[in-house]
Motif scaffolding. Structure first.
Motif, PDB file in Angstrom:
ATOM      1  N   VAL A 136       0.843  -1.201   0.000  1.00 25.44           N
ATOM      2  CA  VAL A 136       0.000   0.000   0.000  1.00 25.44           C
ATOM      3  C   VAL A 136       0.875   1.247   0.000  1.00 25.44           C
ATOM      4  O   VAL A 136       1.936   1.270   0.628  1.00 25.44           O
ATOM      5  CB  VAL A 136      -0.998  -0.027   1.183  1.00 25.44           C
ATOM      6  N   ILE A 137       0.425   2.241  -0.745  1.00 22.14           N
ATOM      7  CA  ILE A 137       1.170   3.493  -0.840  1.00 22.14           C
ATOM      8  C   ILE A 137       0.370   4.623  -0.212  1.00 22.14           C
ATOM      9  O   ILE A 137      -0.794   4.837  -0.548  1.00 22.14           O
ATOM     10  CB  ILE A 137       1.492   3.810  -2.312  1.00 22.14           C
ATOM     11  N   ILE A 141      -5.318   6.705   5.965  1.00 23.97           N
ATOM     12  CA  ILE A 141      -6.261   6.130   6.921  1.00 23.97           C
ATOM     13  C   ILE A 141      -6.289   4.622   6.659  1.00 23.97           C
ATOM     14  O   ILE A 141      -6.161   4.189   5.506  1.00 23.97           O
ATOM     15  CB  ILE A 141      -7.657   6.784   6.776  1.00 23.97           C
ATOM     16  N   ALA A 142      -6.448   3.826   7.724  1.00 27.36           N
ATOM     17  CA  ALA A 142      -6.316   2.369   7.566  1.00 27.36           C
ATOM     18  C   ALA A 142      -7.597   1.700   7.058  1.00 27.36           C
ATOM     19  O   ALA A 142      -7.536   0.700   6.323  1.00 27.36           O
ATOM     20  CB  ALA A 142      -5.895   1.751   8.903  1.00 27.36           C
ATOM     21  N   THR A 143      -8.765   2.221   7.448  1.00 33.18           N
ATOM     22  CA  THR A 143     -10.025   1.510   7.200  1.00 33.18           C
ATOM     23  C   THR A 143     -10.233   1.076   5.739  1.00 33.18           C
ATOM     24  O   THR A 143     -10.484  -0.111   5.499  1.00 33.18           O
ATOM     25  CB  THR A 143     -11.232   2.367   7.665  1.00 33.18           C
ATOM     26  N   TYR A 186     -10.418  -3.419   1.834  1.00 29.81           N
ATOM     27  CA  TYR A 186     -10.056  -3.977   0.522  1.00 29.81           C
ATOM     28  C   TYR A 186      -9.245  -5.268   0.686  1.00 29.81           C
ATOM     29  O   TYR A 186      -9.465  -6.247  -0.044  1.00 29.81           O
ATOM     30  CB  TYR A 186      -9.273  -2.945  -0.300  1.00 29.81           C
ATOM     31  N   LEU A 187      -8.327  -5.275   1.654  1.00 28.96           N
ATOM     32  CA  LEU A 187      -7.517  -6.481   1.903  1.00 28.96           C
ATOM     33  C   LEU A 187      -8.426  -7.656   2.261  1.00 28.96           C
ATOM     34  O   LEU A 187      -8.233  -8.780   1.786  1.00 28.96           O
ATOM     35  CB  LEU A 187      -6.516  -6.235   3.041  1.00 28.96           C
ATOM     36  N   GLN A 188      -9.437  -7.376   3.093  1.00 26.84           N
ATOM     37  CA  GLN A 188     -10.367  -8.449   3.510  1.00 26.84           C
ATOM     38  C   GLN A 188     -11.223  -8.914   2.339  1.00 26.84           C
ATOM     39  O   GLN A 188     -11.394 -10.116   2.120  1.00 26.84           O
ATOM     40  CB  GLN A 188     -11.248  -7.958   4.660  1.00 26.84           C
ATOM     41  N   GLU A 204      -2.044   1.872  12.631  1.00 26.43           N
ATOM     42  CA  GLU A 204      -3.048   0.804  12.709  1.00 26.43           C
ATOM     43  C   GLU A 204      -2.652  -0.382  11.823  1.00 26.43           C
ATOM     44  O   GLU A 204      -2.835  -1.549  12.205  1.00 26.43           O
ATOM     45  CB  GLU A 204      -4.402   1.370  12.273  1.00 26.43           C
ATOM     46  N   LEU A 205      -2.086  -0.126  10.661  1.00 29.41           N
ATOM     47  CA  LEU A 205      -1.723  -1.214   9.741  1.00 29.41           C
ATOM     48  C   LEU A 205      -0.553  -2.037  10.275  1.00 29.41           C
ATOM     49  O   LEU A 205      -0.542  -3.264  10.130  1.00 29.41           O
ATOM     50  CB  LEU A 205      -1.402  -0.657   8.351  1.00 29.41           C
TER      51      LEU A 205
END
Ligand SMILES: [Zn+2]
Length: 257
Positions: A26-27, A31-33, A38-40, A64-65
């Protein structure tokens, strides 16, 4: 097969997620949400974070990530960002083995003092340039000088013409308005204005554009063209000494536009 997905964040940020169906990088996760969602959704495992500069809308999701997985965070060696584990600078290669992608670091100061971009040439030419070059525009000068940002854009403009420009904001329509004021007779620009409007109407990103298109429509990459020089001269009421001088006038003009 590599995919590059723009995750929408805030009002107009794009967080780019590069993945190969298994692993993701990820670039500029401001914000992590939206990244986690998308990862999920795609069942991806995050394997690295890349940062272009210290602004919070590019870095706010890092903490958070990295709580979720122990992964490297690459970012500008010339800026102090506490969460960066792997500081990088001009000509360093970021080797992302999980997704078989090598990215070369370019120092691109001007928007911030230590801003960097990541360039890749395989499987296609691409650059993740944060807030340096936008479609039909460029970043504001917060910490550096106009001369620095001009040189950074010149550096990007030396890349192959088919390089795709993955910038971090959807500013295109506003940028086009300004560009048409500066460069009203530009046929390609006027054509692109229609295309971009259609895309935004469907809520589709106008990004990425090719470098070739940007060189044809982006006034900040066209500071040596007579029409742009004339416009800068008329606006400032002073003769232009060189393209860098034109660039500085355009940037100030755009700030007030
Ligand atoms: Zn920024």
């Amino acid at each position: 097969m590599l995919n590059i997905h723009p995750a929408n964040a805030f009002r107009d940020n794009y967080i780019w997620i590069i993945h190969n169906q298994n692993y993701a990088v990820v670039i500029d996760p401001g914000i992590a949400t939206p990244v986690i969602e998308y990862l999920q959704l795609k069942k991806l495992q995050l394997c690295a974070i890349l940062i272009t500069h210290h602004h919070n809308d590019h870095t706010g999701g890092i903490v958070e990530l990295i709580k979720l997985s122990d992964i490297p965070v690459y970012g500008p060696g010339n800026e102090s960002i506490a969460t960066i584990s792997n500081p990088v600078q001009q000509n360093d290669i970021v080797s992302l083995q999980e997704i078989s992608l090598n990215l070369t670091v370019l120092d691109t100061p001007g928007h911030t003092r230590g801003h960097i971009a990541y360039y890749g040439s395989n499987p296609w030419n691409m650059i993740f340039c944060g807030d340096t070059l936008f479609s039909c525009g460029c970043g504001r000068i917060f910490e550096g000088s106009a001369a620095q940002l001009y040189q950074s854009l010149q550096k990007i403009s030396q890349l192959p013409e088919d390089t795709l420009i993955y910038c971090a904001h959807e500013y295109t329509l506003g940028n086009i308005q300004f560009a048409r004021t500066v460069d009203p007779e530009n046929r390609k620009l006027n054509e692109f204005a229609i295309t971009a409007q259609e895309l935004r109407h469907k809520n589709t990103p106008t990004i990425p554009a090719t470098l070739a298109l940007e060189k044809a429509i982006n006034p900040f990459l066209r500071c040596d063209h007579q029409q742009i020089i004339n416009s800068a001269q008329n606006y400032s009421g002073k003769p232009m000494q060189n393209p860098e001088n034109v660039f500085a006038v355009l940037r100030e003009w755009k700030n007030k536009f």
